[in-house]
Design an enzyme around this catalytic site. Structure first.
Site, PDB file in Angstrom:
ATOM      1  N   ALA A  87       0.819  -1.192  -0.064  1.00 58.77           N
ATOM      2  CA  ALA A  87      -0.135  -0.153  -0.197  1.00 58.77           C
ATOM      3  C   ALA A  87       0.915   1.273  -0.034  1.00 58.77           C
ATOM      4  CB  ALA A  87      -0.877  -0.005   1.123  1.00 58.77           C
ATOM      5  N   ASP A  88       0.385   2.357  -0.385  1.00 61.28           N
ATOM      6  CA  ASP A  88       1.097   3.698  -0.473  1.00 61.28           C
ATOM      7  C   ASP A  88      -0.134   4.722  -0.110  1.00 61.28           C
ATOM      8  OD1 ASP A  88       3.662   4.663  -0.959  1.00 61.28           O
ATOM      9  OD2 ASP A  88       2.611   6.065  -2.315  1.00 61.28           O
TER      10      ASP A  88
END
Length: 209
Positions: A87-88
Site C-alpha cells: 500500500a502507498d
C-alpha cells in the site's frame, strides 16, 4: 452460491514497515509475514515524483512499483510462495503532493498548509497473487477537513516526532485527531490501509481469513 475463489493461503506477505498497516491487517484477522526491502534496495527512490504528475497517478504508480519490487524480492530470496500486499498513501492539496516530512520544520510547513482547509488522502492498495500476477490496484480517496490550528500547537505536534514518516505530516490515529473536524471517506484508508478494498483484494488472491 458464492463466486469467491476458495481460500488457499494461510498468510499474506506485507511489504510495508508501517505499524498501522500491521494493526489494521490484524483487525481483519489476516495473518501476515513482513517482506521488507533489503539493505541494498533504494526503496525511497520509488517514491520520487515525475514532473507534472497528478497525485492520483503518482500514488498508483508508486504502489505498483513497490509491489513489483516486493515480488522480485520474494523470488530472489527463495521465500515460500504466497501473495504479497503493498500500500502507498499520499496527501494532496492545491494539486501538490505532500509526502513524508524531512524534519520538524518541514512538518510545520505542511501542517500550516493544511490548517483551516480541506485536503485529500489517497491510499492505493496492490496485491500480487501467488502466480506473480498483479491484481487491479484499488484506490481509496478520502477528504479531510483540518481545523484552523494555532501555529504553536502545530509546532508542538511537529516536534513530538509523530509526523515523521507520515504522508502529509500527520497520523489521524494519533494526536493529530484533535485537528480534524470532518472526514468524508475511509478512516482506515486515511490511516494507510483501506480495509474494504484490502479485504476484497485479499479474498481475490485466496488468502484465508
Amino acid at each position: 452460491m458464492s463466486n469467491q475463489p476458495a481460500a488457499e493461503f494461510p498468510f499474506v506477505y506485507l511489504a510495508s514497515q508501517s505499524p498501522r498497516r500491521q494493526e489494521l491487517l490484524t483487525q481483519l484477522g489476516v495473518r501476515f509475514e513482513l517482506l521488507l526491502p533489503r539493505p541494498d534496495e533504494d526503496a525511497e527512490a520509488l517514491e520520487t515524483e515525475l514532473p507534472g504528475e497528478r497525485a492520483h497517478d503518482y500514488v498508483v504508480r508508486v504502489c505498483v512499483a513497490k509491489a513489483e519490487a516486493a515480488r522480485a524480492r520474494l523470488v530472489a530470496g527463495g521465500h515460500a510462495n504466497a501473495p504479497i500486499l503493498v500500500a502507498d498513501t499520499t496527501v494532496t492539496i492545491d494539486d501538490a503532493i505532500l509526502g513524508k516530512p524531512l524534519d520538524a520544520d518541514d512538518a510545520v510547513s505542511m501542517l500550516t498548509r493544511l490548517s483551516g482547509r480541506d485536503h485529500e488522502v489517497l491510499t492505493c492498495v496492490a496485491v500480487v497473487d501467488a502466480q506473480g500476477a498483479m491484481l487491479p490496484p484499488a484506490l481509496s480517496v478520502s477528504r479531510v477537513r483540518f481545523a484552523a490550528v494555532q501555529s504553536d500547537s502545530l509546532r508542538r505536534y511537529a516536534t513530538s516526532g509523530e509526523p515523521l514518516g507520515k504522508a502529509g505530516a500527520y497520523g489521524i490515529q494519533g494526536r493529530a485527531a484533535e485537528f480534524i473536524e470532518h472526514i468524508d471517506g475511509s478512516y482506515s484508508g486515511i490511516m494507510g490501509l483501506p480495509l474494504f478494498e484490502t479485504a476484497a483484494l485479499l479474498r481475490a488472491a485466496r488468502i484465508d481469513f
